[in-house]
Design an enzyme around this catalytic site. Sequence first.
Site, PDB file in Angstrom:
ATOM      1  N   ARG A 279       0.869  -1.098  -0.066  1.00 27.78           N
ATOM      2  CA  ARG A 279      -0.112  -0.029   0.164  1.00 27.78           C
ATOM      3  C   ARG A 279       0.831   1.235  -0.026  1.00 27.78           C
ATOM      4  O   ARG A 279       0.232   2.337   0.059  1.00 27.78           O
ATOM      5  CB  ARG A 279      -0.763   0.048   1.165  1.00 27.78           C
ATOM      6  CG  ARG A 279      -2.314  -0.581   0.929  1.00 27.78           C
ATOM      7  CD  ARG A 279      -2.087  -2.166   0.849  1.00 27.78           C
ATOM      8  NE  ARG A 279      -3.464  -2.763   0.463  1.00 27.78           N
ATOM      9  CZ  ARG A 279      -3.583  -4.077   0.518  1.00 27.78           C
ATOM     10  NH1 ARG A 279      -2.493  -4.759   0.878  1.00 27.78           N
ATOM     11  NH2 ARG A 279      -4.728  -4.533   0.340  1.00 27.78           N
TER      12      ARG A 279
ATOM     13  N   THR B 223      11.315  -3.459   1.391  1.00 24.04           N
ATOM     14  CA  THR B 223      10.435  -4.328   1.973  1.00 24.04           C
ATOM     15  C   THR B 223      10.906  -5.930   2.013  1.00 24.04           C
ATOM     16  O   THR B 223      11.934  -5.928   1.382  1.00 24.04           O
ATOM     17  CB  THR B 223       8.960  -4.292   2.058  1.00 24.04           C
ATOM     18  OG1 THR B 223       8.474  -5.205   2.649  1.00 24.04           O
ATOM     19  CG2 THR B 223       8.554  -4.706   0.586  1.00 24.04           C
TER      20      THR B 223
ATOM     21  N   LYS C 212      15.631  -5.935   3.265  1.00 25.03           N
ATOM     22  CA  LYS C 212      15.891  -4.916   4.413  1.00 25.03           C
ATOM     23  C   LYS C 212      17.370  -4.921   4.771  1.00 25.03           C
ATOM     24  O   LYS C 212      18.153  -4.167   5.010  1.00 25.03           O
ATOM     25  CB  LYS C 212      14.871  -4.907   5.521  1.00 25.03           C
ATOM     26  CG  LYS C 212      13.646  -4.344   5.015  1.00 25.03           C
ATOM     27  CD  LYS C 212      12.833  -4.257   6.242  1.00 25.03           C
ATOM     28  CE  LYS C 212      11.274  -3.930   5.873  1.00 25.03           C
ATOM     29  NZ  LYS C 212      10.477  -3.638   6.842  1.00 25.03           N
TER      30      LYS C 212
ATOM     31  N   ASP D 123      11.111   2.094  10.237  1.00 24.49           N
ATOM     32  CA  ASP D 123      10.351   1.403  10.979  1.00 24.49           C
ATOM     33  C   ASP D 123      10.289   1.504  12.349  1.00 24.49           C
ATOM     34  O   ASP D 123       9.241   1.308  13.281  1.00 24.49           O
ATOM     35  CB  ASP D 123      10.737  -0.104  10.604  1.00 24.49           C
ATOM     36  CG  ASP D 123      10.317  -0.720   9.141  1.00 24.49           C
ATOM     37  OD1 ASP D 123       9.522  -0.088   8.482  1.00 24.49           O
ATOM     38  OD2 ASP D 123      10.848  -1.576   8.776  1.00 24.49           O
TER      39      ASP D 123
ATOM     40  N   ALA E 178      11.904 -12.885  14.940  1.00 25.74           N
ATOM     41  CA  ALA E 178      13.455 -12.377  15.142  1.00 25.74           C
ATOM     42  C   ALA E 178      13.767 -12.116  13.857  1.00 25.74           C
ATOM     43  O   ALA E 178      14.894 -12.079  13.510  1.00 25.74           O
ATOM     44  CB  ALA E 178      14.140 -13.331  15.721  1.00 25.74           C
TER      45      ALA E 178
ATOM     46  N   ALA F 185      18.219 -19.677  17.003  1.00 27.18           N
ATOM     47  CA  ALA F 185      19.402 -18.959  16.565  1.00 27.18           C
ATOM     48  C   ALA F 185      19.173 -17.699  16.025  1.00 27.18           C
ATOM     49  O   ALA F 185      19.945 -16.651  16.376  1.00 27.18           O
ATOM     50  CB  ALA F 185      20.235 -19.859  15.635  1.00 27.18           C
TER      51      ALA F 185
ATOM     52  N   TYR G 292      -1.231  -5.797   9.073  1.00 24.81           N
ATOM     53  CA  TYR G 292      -2.200  -4.617   9.083  1.00 24.81           C
ATOM     54  C   TYR G 292      -3.253  -5.469   8.117  1.00 24.81           C
ATOM     55  O   TYR G 292      -4.296  -4.696   7.817  1.00 24.81           O
ATOM     56  CB  TYR G 292      -1.790  -3.593   8.690  1.00 24.81           C
ATOM     57  CG  TYR G 292      -0.927  -3.506   7.551  1.00 24.81           C
ATOM     58  CD1 TYR G 292       0.648  -3.435   7.799  1.00 24.81           C
ATOM     59  CD2 TYR G 292      -1.673  -3.136   6.270  1.00 24.81           C
ATOM     60  CE1 TYR G 292       1.212  -3.486   6.442  1.00 24.81           C
ATOM     61  CE2 TYR G 292      -0.638  -3.108   5.259  1.00 24.81           C
ATOM     62  CZ  TYR G 292       0.481  -3.222   5.311  1.00 24.81           C
ATOM     63  OH  TYR G 292       1.150  -3.126   3.789  1.00 24.81           O
TER      64      TYR G 292
ATOM     65  N   GLY H 270      -1.616  -3.036  13.320  1.00 27.52           N
ATOM     66  CA  GLY H 270      -0.359  -2.541  12.625  1.00 27.52           C
ATOM     67  C   GLY H 270      -0.387  -1.563  11.558  1.00 27.52           C
ATOM     68  O   GLY H 270       0.718  -1.136  11.075  1.00 27.52           O
TER      69      GLY H 270
HETATM   70  P1  ATR Z   1      10.394  -9.755   8.345  1.00 26.66           P
HETATM   71  O1  ATR Z   1      11.093  -8.671   7.697  1.00 26.66           O
HETATM   72  O2  ATR Z   1       8.783  -9.500   8.191  1.00 26.66           O
HETATM   73  O3  ATR Z   1      10.483  -9.967   9.802  1.00 26.66           O
HETATM   74  P2  ATR Z   1      11.561 -12.236   8.170  1.00 26.66           P
HETATM   75  O4  ATR Z   1      12.878 -11.744   8.321  1.00 26.66           O
HETATM   76  O5  ATR Z   1      11.515 -13.335   7.042  1.00 26.66           O
HETATM   77  O6  ATR Z   1      10.465 -11.182   7.714  1.00 26.66           O
HETATM   78  O7  ATR Z   1      10.836 -12.856   9.582  1.00 26.66           O
HETATM   79  C1  ATR Z   1       9.789 -13.452   9.503  1.00 26.66           C
HETATM   80  C2  ATR Z   1       9.638 -13.876  10.959  1.00 26.66           C
HETATM   81  O8  ATR Z   1       8.299 -14.864  10.890  1.00 26.66           O
HETATM   82  C3  ATR Z   1      10.514 -14.864  11.738  1.00 26.66           C
HETATM   83  O9  ATR Z   1      10.817 -14.434  12.955  1.00 26.66           O
HETATM   84  C4  ATR Z   1      10.207 -16.192  11.301  1.00 26.66           C
HETATM   85  O10 ATR Z   1      10.605 -17.288  12.185  1.00 26.66           O
HETATM   86  P3  ATR Z   1      12.168 -17.952  11.625  1.00 26.66           P
HETATM   87  O11 ATR Z   1      13.026 -17.015  11.871  1.00 26.66           O
HETATM   88  O12 ATR Z   1      11.785 -19.308  12.539  1.00 26.66           O
HETATM   89  O13 ATR Z   1      11.907 -18.345  10.137  1.00 26.66           O
HETATM   90  C5  ATR Z   1       8.710 -16.107  11.587  1.00 26.66           C
HETATM   91  N1  ATR Z   1       7.701 -16.930  10.884  1.00 26.66           N
HETATM   92  C6  ATR Z   1       7.493 -17.007   9.638  1.00 26.66           C
HETATM   93  N2  ATR Z   1       6.772 -18.156   9.164  1.00 26.66           N
HETATM   94  C7  ATR Z   1       6.509 -18.780  10.489  1.00 26.66           C
HETATM   95  C8  ATR Z   1       5.855 -20.032  10.736  1.00 26.66           C
HETATM   96  N3  ATR Z   1       5.137 -20.704   9.859  1.00 26.66           N
HETATM   97  N4  ATR Z   1       6.019 -20.318  12.096  1.00 26.66           N
HETATM   98  C9  ATR Z   1       6.666 -19.587  13.073  1.00 26.66           C
HETATM   99  N5  ATR Z   1       7.214 -18.630  12.773  1.00 26.66           N
HETATM  100  C10 ATR Z   1       7.295 -17.983  11.556  1.00 26.66           C
END
Ligand code: ATR
Length: 272
Positions: A15, A61, A65, A101, A128, A154, A217, A238
């Site tokens: 958006r 995005t 990032k 952000d 994380a 980790a 959001y 959000g």
């Molecule tokens: P963003 O920049 O939006 O934070 P990202 O760096 O890909 O995107 O992080 C996505 C977050 O969503 C991570 O904490 C991820 O967990 P992992 O570090 O274990 O991958 C979490 N996430 C995404 N899909 C998930 C799922 N099906 N179950 C649990 N956590 C998930």
Amino acid sequence: MKRLAIIGWPIGHSRSPMIHRYWMERYGVAGSYDRREVDPADADSFFSGFAASGLDGANVTVPFKEIAARNARRREAIVERTGAANTLWLEDGELAATNTDVYGFLANLDDRAPGWDVAAGRALVLGAGGAAAAVVEGLVSRGFAVDVANRTLARAEILAARYPGRVVAHPSGEATSCVGEATLIVNTTSLGMKDIGRIDLDFSAAKSGAWVTDIVYAPLRTAFLAAAAERGLGTVDGLGMLLHQAAAAFEKWFGIRPEVTADLRARVEADL
Ligand code: ATR
């Protein structure tokens, strides 16, 4: 005339064009703002060669990032601290980066959860990734100690290591045991977005008066926020984070701080 874009993969849902076009019109500044999809395999060369992209600046995005932060030649301190960049521009032909952000996350809570940080205690952050990095930076800057719970331990440990003594890493199975201590609970995972599962957290031990927020959001009222509200907790969606990070990015490019109005919010809401 500035040429701007949101860069991601995939990028169809963003958006950001709608928000920035609204402000360009309202403040009478000349510019364009489009979506630019970059294949992850080409991301390093795209950002290192940004000056040749035809763009004067950009938002970044998922999943770029961190790559954008690494490739920037001029990084604001907040990019160094979070390892992530969401706003780019050119300075003397060199790629410069910041992370709005962090501000967007804090401004949304300041706006919609009055007093949320007055007794900054412990916050629980689920996830994380890149978004969590900005959220944790913001929370530590407001004096919170933070528990980070993530499926991949980790990644939570790497994030926690940036803030020794302030942030503790947990596997996601331990999230529920952190609920009772938290004055703020934040979902930063993508779970809860339309069609992407849901995050389940047992709020029954939550402190009364604790705030719960979600960076997702779309939909505005996630199952996560609905469960918290059912438990009687205050919730913040959000969308405000998206709007406030955009306002700070717009100011970087145009030198005008645009207003996050109810009218703009309603327009974006209607499009979700
Ligand atoms: P963003 O920049 O939006 O934070 P990202 O760096 O890909 O995107 O992080 C996505 C977050 O969503 C991570 O904490 C991820 O967990 P992992 O570090 O274990 O991958 C979490 N996430 C995404 N899909 C998930 C799922 N099906 N179950 C649990 N956590 C998930």
